[in-house]
Design a protein around this motif. Structure first.
Motif, PDB file in Angstrom:
ATOM      1  N   SER A  15      18.617  -4.451  11.139  1.00 15.35           N
ATOM      2  CA  SER A  15      17.242  -4.919  11.248  1.00 15.35           C
ATOM      3  C   SER A  15      16.376  -4.277  10.157  1.00 15.35           C
ATOM      4  CB  SER A  15      16.674  -4.642  12.634  1.00 15.35           C
ATOM      5  OG  SER A  15      16.607  -3.265  12.852  1.00 15.35           O
ATOM      6  N   ALA A  16      16.665  -3.006   9.846  1.00  9.98           N
ATOM      7  CA  ALA A  16      15.896  -2.361   8.784  1.00  9.98           C
ATOM      8  C   ALA A  16      16.157  -3.044   7.443  1.00  9.98           C
ATOM      9  CB  ALA A  16      16.255  -0.885   8.695  1.00  9.98           C
ATOM     10  N   GLU A  17      17.419  -3.418   7.248  1.00 15.20           N
ATOM     11  CA  GLU A  17      17.739  -4.073   5.980  1.00 15.20           C
ATOM     12  C   GLU A  17      17.100  -5.457   5.878  1.00 15.20           C
ATOM     13  OE1 GLU A  17      21.926  -3.610   5.849  1.00 15.20           O
ATOM     14  OE2 GLU A  17      21.798  -1.744   4.723  1.00 15.20           O
ATOM     15  N   GLN A  18      17.045  -6.133   7.028  1.00 15.89           N
ATOM     16  CA  GLN A  18      16.378  -7.442   7.027  1.00 15.89           C
ATOM     17  C   GLN A  18      14.907  -7.288   6.644  1.00 15.89           C
ATOM     18  OE1 GLN A  18      17.407  -8.762  10.896  1.00 15.89           O
ATOM     19  NE2 GLN A  18      19.382  -9.566  10.228  1.00 15.89           N
ATOM     20  N   ASN A  19      14.300  -6.232   7.219  1.00 14.35           N
ATOM     21  CA  ASN A  19      12.904  -5.981   6.878  1.00 14.35           C
ATOM     22  C   ASN A  19      12.734  -5.818   5.369  1.00 14.35           C
ATOM     23  OD1 ASN A  19      12.185  -6.041   9.485  1.00 14.35           O
ATOM     24  ND2 ASN A  19      11.898  -3.842   9.740  1.00 14.35           N
ATOM     25  N   PRO A 200      15.008   3.230  16.065  1.00 18.36           N
ATOM     26  CA  PRO A 200      15.913   2.681  15.044  1.00 18.36           C
ATOM     27  C   PRO A 200      15.324   2.660  13.636  1.00 18.36           C
ATOM     28  CG  PRO A 200      15.702   1.196  16.931  1.00 18.36           C
ATOM     29  CD  PRO A 200      14.704   2.267  17.123  1.00 18.36           C
ATOM     30  N   LEU A 201      14.008   2.718  13.530  1.00 21.61           N
ATOM     31  CA  LEU A 201      13.441   2.645  12.184  1.00 21.61           C
ATOM     32  C   LEU A 201      13.328   3.999  11.497  1.00 21.61           C
ATOM     33  CD1 LEU A 201      10.742  -0.153  12.617  1.00 21.61           C
ATOM     34  CD2 LEU A 201      13.036  -0.307  11.621  1.00 21.61           C
ATOM     35  N   ASP A 202      13.608   5.053  12.217  1.00 20.55           N
ATOM     36  CA  ASP A 202      13.542   6.384  11.599  1.00 20.55           C
ATOM     37  C   ASP A 202      14.509   6.469  10.430  1.00 20.55           C
ATOM     38  OD1 ASP A 202      11.679   7.200  13.402  1.00 20.55           O
ATOM     39  OD2 ASP A 202      13.001   8.570  14.510  1.00 20.55           O
TER      40      ASP A 202
END
Ligand SMILES: Nc1nc2c(ncn2[C@@H]2O[C@H](COP(=O)(O)OP(=O)(O)OP(=O)(O)O)[C@@H](O)[C@H]2O)c(=O)[nH]1
Ligand SMILES: *[C@@H]1O[C@H](CO)[C@@H](O)[C@H](O)[C@H]1NC(C)=O
Ligand SMILES: *[C@@H]1O[C@H](CO)[C@@H](O)[C@H](O)[C@H]1NC(C)=O
Ligand SMILES: [Mg+2]
Length: 404
Positions: A15-19, A200-202
């Motif tokens: 999800s971080a990579e998608q962001n 999860p975004l840490d």
């Protein structure tokens, strides 16, 4: 268990990579920079009074945690940040007091990296564009008051309201944290992934009191693979080997020319009097061990934190019995270069290569020598030996033999 947690982490990574692909990350923090390099950092520290050798064990728990997760998780991006060595209780000389010491002074970093994804703090600093290194979240671990609920030990954690974190950050003033979370924790170290997964975004998390989580499995192949990768800095190894060849007449890995003793004194002698012998008792036991197991040997190497007066007395006692006694005393420039920590490692290396070793009961300094000898391939009966108290029981040390 570990497996399900890893899946969760992999999802959060996605999800971080998608962001990132959609072109947004939080500009107000330096997380953009980190996402670009696609690395996340896991920091830890250890209860301040703990000694160097217990800290080495804590490192192994974290290194194994990351190495195992890396095996399972594709695109695994966490890096373990090696906590600089700072103001250790046993380090008394001035050269060790001032600035935090990187791991490369004591260990072979390439070898550590061959086992687990580790980085030195200065490598992280060099990637930080801000003047302050701001860690996303700090989990301050502490113990449950009662480890046993109805008599059983259960793995668990619980977020609590209060805890103390006296800002230390390995002695750096330019490191800080955005959020602090207090957690009561008991169980294996891989359970820390559950905490990491809460946010999860840490991009960077830290665990304080890294000594609280336990090894997932002690003494297994993973344990020994990690342990084998903890090679010492090459200068330290060279200095120790020079000493062995010059004074102890040995040029091979497994020497037959000398016996070695780890004679732990200082705080140990005060707090654990019932486990260790007197000076006279020590002399007698060394003599007896040589007569029984290595009767041709006349050289005795002593590693110790004892005062010079005590060591001289031990030396005289052994000389009277006909032995030649050696101990490593660093020159001023060696001490400045290697510091107290490096000098202790040189003592450990010299002990590791001896034909026969006698250690101090339940000293972690002794444990690390025993492991080194297992790696070198000595017969375990020459390794798991201890100095006994004057009276009372003297249990044999537990044998933690190597798994290859
Ligand atoms: N140079 C040298 N230093 C030693 C020796 N024995 C102990 N020390 C110092 O004292 C410290 C001992 O602390 P730890 O490394 O925690 O090991 P320990 O105190 O024996 O074991 P625990 O307290 O049970 O964890 C070492 O790190 C060294 O700094 C020795 O033989 N030679
Ligand atoms: C923090 O200070 C140390 C020296 O005390 C320096 O080496 C390091 O680069 C600094 N870190 C940052 C992020 O500026
Ligand atoms: C190790 O030493 C013990 C005691 O001397 C001996 O009985 C044993 O055979 C040795 N083992 C090996 C593998 O050499
Ligand atoms: Mg200690």
């Amino acid at each position: 268990m570990l497996y399900s947690v890893i899946i969760f982490i992999t999802f959060s990574l996605l999800s971080a990579e998608q962001n990132l692909e959609q072109g947004f990350c939080d500009i107000s923090s330096n997380s953009c920079e980190n996402i670009k390099s696609n690395q996340k950092f896991l920091f830890y520290d250890v209860n301040p009074p703990e000694g160097f050798n217990l800290r080495r064990d804590v490192y192994m728990r974290f290194a194994i945690m990351l190495a195992e997760a890396q095996k399972i998780g594709k695109g695994f991006s966490w890096r373990l940040v090696l906590p600089p060595w700072h103001r250790l209780y046993h380090w008394k000389s001035e050269t060790s007091a001032s600035t935090p010491i990187p791991w490369s002074v004591f260990f072979d970093i390439d070898s550590l990296k061959s086992y687990a994804p580790v980085v030195e703090l200065h490598e992280v600093f060099s990637k930080t564009t801000d003047e302050l290194l701001e860690i996303d979240r700090l989990y301050v671990l502490h113990n449950f008051e009662d480890a046993f609920e109805n008599g059983v030990f259960k793995e668990k954690w619980e977020i609590t309201q209060d805890c103390n974190y006296v800002d230390r950050f390995w002695g750096y003033r330019n490191v800080t944290v955005k959020e602090i979370v207090c957690v009561k924790f008991q169980g294996k170290i891989s359970k820390l992934w559950e905490l990491v997964a809460l946010h999860p975004l840490d991009r960077s998390v830290m665990f304080s009191h890294g000594e609280i989580p336990l090894h997932d499995s002690y003494g297994t192949k993973s344990y020994w693979d990690c342990r084998k990768s903890m090679k010492f800095n090459k200068d330290l190894t060279r200095t120790a080997k020079n000493f062995i060849s010059q004074f102890l007449s040995c040029k091979t890995e497994k020497c037959s020319t000398y016996i070695s003793i780890h004679w732990r004194r200082q705080d140990f002698a005060r707090s654990r009097q019932r486990d260790i012998p007197s000076l006279q008792g020590t002399i007698k036991q060394i003599h007896k061990a040589i007569e029984n197991y290595v009767p041709n040997i006349e050289k005795v190497f002593i590693a110790s934190d004892a005062s010079t007066t005590e060591i001289k007395e031990l030396e005289r006692g052994l000389q009277v019995l006909g032995y030649k006694v050696y101990y490593y005393v660093p020159s001023k420039s060696d001490l400045a270069r290697y510091k107290d920590g490096g000098v202790a490692i040189i003592d450990q290396i010299i002990c590791s290569h001896a034909a026969y070793f006698i250690g101090t009961h339940e000293s972690t300094f002794t444990y690390r020598i025993q492991e080194e000898r297992e790696i070198l391939g000595f017969n375990s009966s020459t390794t798991f030996n201890r100095l006994c108290p004057h009276t009372g029981k003297c249990e044999k040390p537990s044998m933690w033999t190597i798994v290859n």
